[in-house]
Write a protein that holds these residues in place. Structure first.
Motif, PDB file in Angstrom:
ATOM      1  N   LEU A 146       0.825  -1.203   0.000  1.00  0.00           N
ATOM      2  CA  LEU A 146       0.000   0.000   0.000  1.00  0.00           C
ATOM      3  C   LEU A 146       0.856   1.248   0.000  1.00  0.00           C
ATOM      4  O   LEU A 146       0.529   2.241  -0.652  1.00  0.00           O
ATOM      5  CB  LEU A 146      -0.908   0.016   1.240  1.00  0.00           C
ATOM      6  CG  LEU A 146      -2.151  -0.840   1.192  1.00  0.00           C
ATOM      7  CD1 LEU A 146      -2.851  -0.772   2.524  1.00  0.00           C
ATOM      8  CD2 LEU A 146      -3.073  -0.352   0.108  1.00  0.00           C
ATOM      9  N   LEU A 195       0.766   4.390  -2.402  1.00  0.00           N
ATOM     10  CA  LEU A 195       0.543   5.726  -1.842  1.00  0.00           C
ATOM     11  C   LEU A 195       1.619   6.683  -2.345  1.00  0.00           C
ATOM     12  O   LEU A 195       1.337   7.820  -2.701  1.00  0.00           O
ATOM     13  CB  LEU A 195       0.566   5.653  -0.314  1.00  0.00           C
ATOM     14  CG  LEU A 195       0.123   6.912   0.400  1.00  0.00           C
ATOM     15  CD1 LEU A 195      -1.385   6.912   0.507  1.00  0.00           C
ATOM     16  CD2 LEU A 195       0.718   6.989   1.772  1.00  0.00           C
ATOM     17  N   TYR A 247       0.760  10.099  -4.229  1.00  0.00           N
ATOM     18  CA  TYR A 247       0.949  11.394  -3.577  1.00  0.00           C
ATOM     19  C   TYR A 247       2.363  11.936  -3.693  1.00  0.00           C
ATOM     20  O   TYR A 247       2.607  13.100  -3.415  1.00  0.00           O
ATOM     21  CB  TYR A 247       0.588  11.296  -2.089  1.00  0.00           C
ATOM     22  CG  TYR A 247      -0.882  11.173  -1.804  1.00  0.00           C
ATOM     23  CD1 TYR A 247      -1.668  12.306  -1.638  1.00  0.00           C
ATOM     24  CD2 TYR A 247      -1.495   9.939  -1.697  1.00  0.00           C
ATOM     25  CE1 TYR A 247      -3.014  12.204  -1.378  1.00  0.00           C
ATOM     26  CE2 TYR A 247      -2.849   9.829  -1.438  1.00  0.00           C
ATOM     27  CZ  TYR A 247      -3.600  10.965  -1.271  1.00  0.00           C
ATOM     28  OH  TYR A 247      -4.929  10.873  -1.005  1.00  0.00           O
ATOM     29  N   LEU A 278       2.757  11.352   6.476  1.00  0.00           N
ATOM     30  CA  LEU A 278       1.302  11.446   6.591  1.00  0.00           C
ATOM     31  C   LEU A 278       0.812  12.879   6.726  1.00  0.00           C
ATOM     32  O   LEU A 278      -0.230  13.240   6.194  1.00  0.00           O
ATOM     33  CB  LEU A 278       0.814  10.626   7.783  1.00  0.00           C
ATOM     34  CG  LEU A 278       0.498   9.174   7.501  1.00  0.00           C
ATOM     35  CD1 LEU A 278      -0.048   8.521   8.736  1.00  0.00           C
ATOM     36  CD2 LEU A 278      -0.501   9.043   6.369  1.00  0.00           C
ATOM     37  N   ILE A 318       0.482  14.448   3.444  1.00  0.00           N
ATOM     38  CA  ILE A 318      -0.645  13.899   2.697  1.00  0.00           C
ATOM     39  C   ILE A 318      -1.955  14.499   3.189  1.00  0.00           C
ATOM     40  O   ILE A 318      -2.846  14.813   2.410  1.00  0.00           O
ATOM     41  CB  ILE A 318      -0.647  12.361   2.822  1.00  0.00           C
ATOM     42  CG1 ILE A 318       0.555  11.802   2.079  1.00  0.00           C
ATOM     43  CG2 ILE A 318      -1.928  11.775   2.264  1.00  0.00           C
ATOM     44  CD1 ILE A 318       0.800  10.359   2.323  1.00  0.00           C
ATOM     45  N   MET A 319      -2.032  14.689   4.532  1.00  0.00           N
ATOM     46  CA  MET A 319      -3.265  15.253   5.084  1.00  0.00           C
ATOM     47  C   MET A 319      -3.502  16.679   4.580  1.00  0.00           C
ATOM     48  O   MET A 319      -4.619  17.094   4.378  1.00  0.00           O
ATOM     49  CB  MET A 319      -3.208  15.270   6.617  1.00  0.00           C
ATOM     50  CG  MET A 319      -3.297  13.899   7.241  1.00  0.00           C
ATOM     51  SD  MET A 319      -4.813  13.060   6.801  1.00  0.00           S
ATOM     52  CE  MET A 319      -4.369  11.366   7.090  1.00  0.00           C
ATOM     53  N   ARG A 369      -5.488  17.279   1.275  1.00  0.00           N
ATOM     54  CA  ARG A 369      -6.892  16.863   1.223  1.00  0.00           C
ATOM     55  C   ARG A 369      -7.713  17.767   0.291  1.00  0.00           C
ATOM     56  O   ARG A 369      -8.618  17.340  -0.383  1.00  0.00           O
ATOM     57  CB  ARG A 369      -7.490  16.888   2.630  1.00  0.00           C
ATOM     58  CG  ARG A 369      -8.911  16.396   2.682  1.00  0.00           C
ATOM     59  CD  ARG A 369      -9.382  16.323   4.098  1.00  0.00           C
ATOM     60  NE  ARG A 369      -9.020  15.051   4.695  1.00  0.00           N
ATOM     61  CZ  ARG A 369      -9.332  14.718   5.938  1.00  0.00           C
ATOM     62  NH1 ARG A 369      -9.977  15.560   6.701  1.00  0.00           N
ATOM     63  NH2 ARG A 369      -8.996  13.549   6.420  1.00  0.00           N
ATOM     64  N   GLU A 418      -7.752   8.432  -2.630  1.00  0.00           N
ATOM     65  CA  GLU A 418      -8.496   8.450  -1.365  1.00  0.00           C
ATOM     66  C   GLU A 418      -8.539   7.074  -0.732  1.00  0.00           C
ATOM     67  O   GLU A 418      -8.337   6.921   0.480  1.00  0.00           O
ATOM     68  CB  GLU A 418      -9.933   8.914  -1.629  1.00  0.00           C
ATOM     69  CG  GLU A 418     -10.073  10.376  -1.921  1.00  0.00           C
ATOM     70  CD  GLU A 418      -9.767  11.204  -0.703  1.00  0.00           C
ATOM     71  OE1 GLU A 418     -10.339  10.910   0.355  1.00  0.00           O
ATOM     72  OE2 GLU A 418      -8.930  12.124  -0.811  1.00  0.00           O
ATOM     73  N   LYS A 423      -5.234   5.955   0.834  1.00  0.00           N
ATOM     74  CA  LYS A 423      -4.987   6.645   2.106  1.00  0.00           C
ATOM     75  C   LYS A 423      -5.870   6.064   3.212  1.00  0.00           C
ATOM     76  O   LYS A 423      -5.387   5.756   4.304  1.00  0.00           O
ATOM     77  CB  LYS A 423      -5.278   8.139   1.919  1.00  0.00           C
ATOM     78  CG  LYS A 423      -4.726   8.998   3.004  1.00  0.00           C
ATOM     79  CD  LYS A 423      -4.958  10.461   2.705  1.00  0.00           C
ATOM     80  CE  LYS A 423      -6.367  10.851   3.056  1.00  0.00           C
ATOM     81  NZ  LYS A 423      -6.686  12.234   2.690  1.00  0.00           N
ATOM     82  N   THR A 482      -7.312   3.147   3.354  1.00  0.00           N
ATOM     83  CA  THR A 482      -6.951   1.768   3.701  1.00  0.00           C
ATOM     84  C   THR A 482      -5.736   1.731   4.601  1.00  0.00           C
ATOM     85  O   THR A 482      -5.684   0.969   5.560  1.00  0.00           O
ATOM     86  CB  THR A 482      -6.665   0.961   2.436  1.00  0.00           C
ATOM     87  OG1 THR A 482      -7.690   1.207   1.518  1.00  0.00           O
ATOM     88  CG2 THR A 482      -6.598  -0.500   2.736  1.00  0.00           C
ATOM     89  N   LYS A 529      -4.708   3.996   6.652  1.00  0.00           N
ATOM     90  CA  LYS A 529      -5.107   4.447   7.987  1.00  0.00           C
ATOM     91  C   LYS A 529      -5.790   3.309   8.740  1.00  0.00           C
ATOM     92  O   LYS A 529      -5.480   3.017   9.898  1.00  0.00           O
ATOM     93  CB  LYS A 529      -6.079   5.608   7.813  1.00  0.00           C
ATOM     94  CG  LYS A 529      -6.065   6.645   8.892  1.00  0.00           C
ATOM     95  CD  LYS A 529      -6.895   7.814   8.407  1.00  0.00           C
ATOM     96  CE  LYS A 529      -7.222   8.805   9.471  1.00  0.00           C
ATOM     97  NZ  LYS A 529      -8.108   9.851   8.964  1.00  0.00           N
ATOM     98  N   ASP A 544     -13.299   7.698   6.748  1.00  0.00           N
ATOM     99  CA  ASP A 544     -12.568   7.662   5.484  1.00  0.00           C
ATOM    100  C   ASP A 544     -12.759   6.333   4.786  1.00  0.00           C
ATOM    101  O   ASP A 544     -13.083   6.274   3.610  1.00  0.00           O
ATOM    102  CB  ASP A 544     -11.066   7.859   5.756  1.00  0.00           C
ATOM    103  CG  ASP A 544     -10.747   9.279   6.112  1.00  0.00           C
ATOM    104  OD1 ASP A 544     -11.608  10.130   5.838  1.00  0.00           O
ATOM    105  OD2 ASP A 544      -9.671   9.527   6.671  1.00  0.00           O
TER     106      ASP A 544
END
Lengths: 117, 489
Positions: free
Chosen positions: A95, A99, A103, A108, A111-112, A115, B159, B162, B164, B166, B238
């Motif tokens: 994952l 990711l 991104y 993190l 990334i936040m 949004r 989305e 991200k 998943t 989390k 999410d």
């Protein structure tokens, strides 16, 4: 204090568990989070196996000479636990690769911030 | 007789074996037939199992014919039997709906993988429901987490990845805590079977008592993460809102429930009620449940996207479940289980309807759903029924569980908590009714909309309709269901 030093396996594993737990929760970098998860899982394995070990006893392979055996159940359980931890780690890393492709970062908090778009 | 008793194991094996057959089938139509057959068969088997339990009472089932402390055993009581029926029914209906929409959501290539994951997920969830062995439950929990993450990330958009990640990070935290809990309880009891642990820890005294408290809190937090207990719910909105809508339905209706059931089993079979009262864990559950009921609703009001509203509503509804457990009385736990049943049926229907409305209007925001009542009257009508159940209008299951939870609250002498239930119901109105009212009424809302222009085709309406009928039936037969659950204790 004395009980902490005599049970040094347990003490060590709880300290490791704490390190892994805080890494998993507090770090922003996903790779570090995954490392933290692995440390936490390893701490549990150590704790569990230390609980099954009886000092001076043999491995649970019956040969007819030993005076007694250690408890084989924790070792068997932890074998399963390791498999689970490996598969979760593999999935998390896969994952993370996706990711990063999506991104361009594995932090993190960055990334936040994205949004909005 | 023995053949019927094997049906729980047969359901799980059937789902797992068919799951692993699917990736090698390239034809999507055949995959769907296989998935439908396996889920349909497991529904029939669970009905047979339910009738058997209804006539003969609960039983424990030894896997591999080893007796309990050495081998793994299932316990199938009333609660497990009825949960199994609900889960297989919801899974079957949601999947029937998904056969018509899934290709547009995730692309043609991944359809076989999707149904593999769904079968794995349902099988492992049923495993958690049935199992009587702590470690077995942990392994099923992990399988369900990985499969659950799979059905979110299958859409492969930013989305989803991200969300998943989390979900998986927090879930692995939870499962780590559960495993640590097992590590604390195993050395003092020497067993993994819940009944045997329960017997052997009753006589513990002194320092070992602390180990019990530590393990109980580890289980509570660990399983609380998995089932979105209030401060640990951050992954849920999410994950549930970004997933394809059949996945959201499955995740919200099914994946949240077995960890709670597992927690109830651990608390009541292993630790027993006297120890629980002494430890104060129930009070923590009660407080967190109450905060979750209100905070989940407040978050839901502030959301702009339909699916996020429904997802935050799940947090609030899980709050009711934890509240019921936290009351510590028999009625409280029964109502927690009943609420899970009602919530499974209602929330899956809500997510399917929400997903279909998003698809038809092309917008995921609540503000664009104005006047949808003229375009999709039947769909919004079904939505209204489900919303009414969530809010708590008589006959519907939401009302029954709130009513009985209020009675349980009074019985346990905590009348001030009644305010929490009332406030939470009012807040539920505040986020469900705007969608309904703006959909059906208001001149400016309905202007320029053609009647029935966007209504769903019949095959899509039918599974949602059956779900809503089941919601109403759950409400109508609530007395019998509550009695049946109560006998299991």
């Amino acid at each position: 204090m004395k009980s902490l030093t005599t049970n040094y396996y347990e003490t060590g594993s709880i300290i490791l568990f704490g390190i892994g737990f805080t890494m998993l929760l507090l770090h922003n970098n996903i790779i570090k989070k995954i490392i933290g998860m692995n440390i936490m899982d390893t701490a549990i394995f150590l704790f569990f196996i230390a609980k099954g070990y009886v000092h001076g006893k043999d491995a649970p392979i019956i040969r007819g000479t030993a005076a007694g055996y250690i408890d084989p159940v924790p070792s068997a359980l932890m074998l399963t636990g390791i498999v689970v931890a490996v598969s979760v780690t593999a999935f998390l890393l896969a994952l993370t690769v996706r990711l990063y492709k999506a991104y361009g970062t594995v932090e993190l908090d960055e990334i936040m911030k994205m949004r909005g778009d | 007789m023995n053949v019927i008793r094997s049906s729980p194991l047969v359901i799980i094996l059937l789902l797992f074996i068919t799951a692993f057959c699917m990736p090698i089938i390239k034809n999507n139509k055949r995959v769907k037939v296989l998935s439908g057959t396996s889920l349909g068969l497991s529904f029939i088997l669970s009905i047979i199992n339910f009738i058997n339990v209804l006539n003969n009472g609960g039983f424990s089932y030894r896997i591999g014919h080893y007796d309990s402390p050495w081998g793994i055993s299932f316990y199938i009581g009333n609660v497990e039997a009825i949960m199994c029926v609900v889960f297989t029914l919801v899974a079957l209906l949601v999947m029937v709906y998904s056969y018509m929409t899934i290709e547009k959501e995730i692309g043609k290539k991944r359809v076989n993988l999707y149904y593999t994951l769904v079968n794995l997920l349902v099988g492992s969830l049923l495993g958690i429901v049935f199992t009587n062995d702590l470690f077995n439950g942990f392994v099923f929990l992990e399988v369900s987490t990985l499969a659950g993450c799979g059905i979110i990330v299958i859409k492969d958009e930013k989305e989803n990845i991200k969300a998943t990640l989390k979900y998986l990070v927090l879930s692995s935290l939870g499962s780590g805590l559960v495993l640590m809990g097992i590590a604390f309880i195993y050395p003092v009891s020497g067993y993994l079977d819940m009944d045997f642990i329960g017997k052997s820890i009753q006589s513990l005294e002194g320092a070992n008592r602390n180990l019990i408290v530590i393990s109980a809190s580890l289980f509570t937090i660990g399983l609380g993460v998995k089932s979105a207990m209030f401060p640990l719910h951050v992954w849920l909105p999410d994950a549930h809102s970004s997933a394809p809508s059949p996945s959201s339905a499955i995740l919200s209706a099914l994946v949240l429930k077995p960890p709670v059931l597992f927690l109830i089993k651990i608390l009541y079979k292993v630790y027993k009620i006297e120890v629980l009262r002494e430890m104060g864990i129930l009070n923590i559950l009660l407080v967190l449940g109450s905060i979750g009921m209100i905070a989940g609703s407040i978050f839901a009001i502030n959301q702009k996207e339909v699916k996020r509203v429904i997802a935050y509503s799940s947090v609030a509804q899980m709050g009711y479940v934890f509240y019921g457990i936290g009351l510590g009385s028999k009625l409280g736990v029964i109502m927690a289980i009943f609420h899970m049943i009602g919530h499974s049926l209602t929330k899956s229907a809500l997510f399917l309807i929400g997903g279909s409305m998003i698809k038809k209007t092309g917008s995921k925001y609540v503000k664009d759903l104005k006047g949808i009542g003229r375009e999709m009257p039947i769909t919004l009508g079904l939505f209204t029924l489900c919303a009414l159940s969530m809010v708590g209008i008589p006959i519907l299951p939401g009302f029954i569980s709130k009513w009985k939870l209020a009675i349980a609250t009074i019985e346990s002498g905590k009348i001030y908590l009644m305010g929490v239930i009332l406030l939470s119901s009012l807040l539920n109105v505040a986020y469900y009714f705007p969608i309904v009212i703006n959909g059906f009424f208001g001149h400016e809302n309905l202007e320029g909309k053609t009647y029935m222009s966007k209504e769903l085709r019949k095959p899509k309406i039918i599974p949602i309709g059956i779900l809503v009928i089941c919601v109403i039936l759950t409400g109508v037969f609530s007395i019998q269901i509550i009695d049946f659950i109560g006998q299991g204790f």
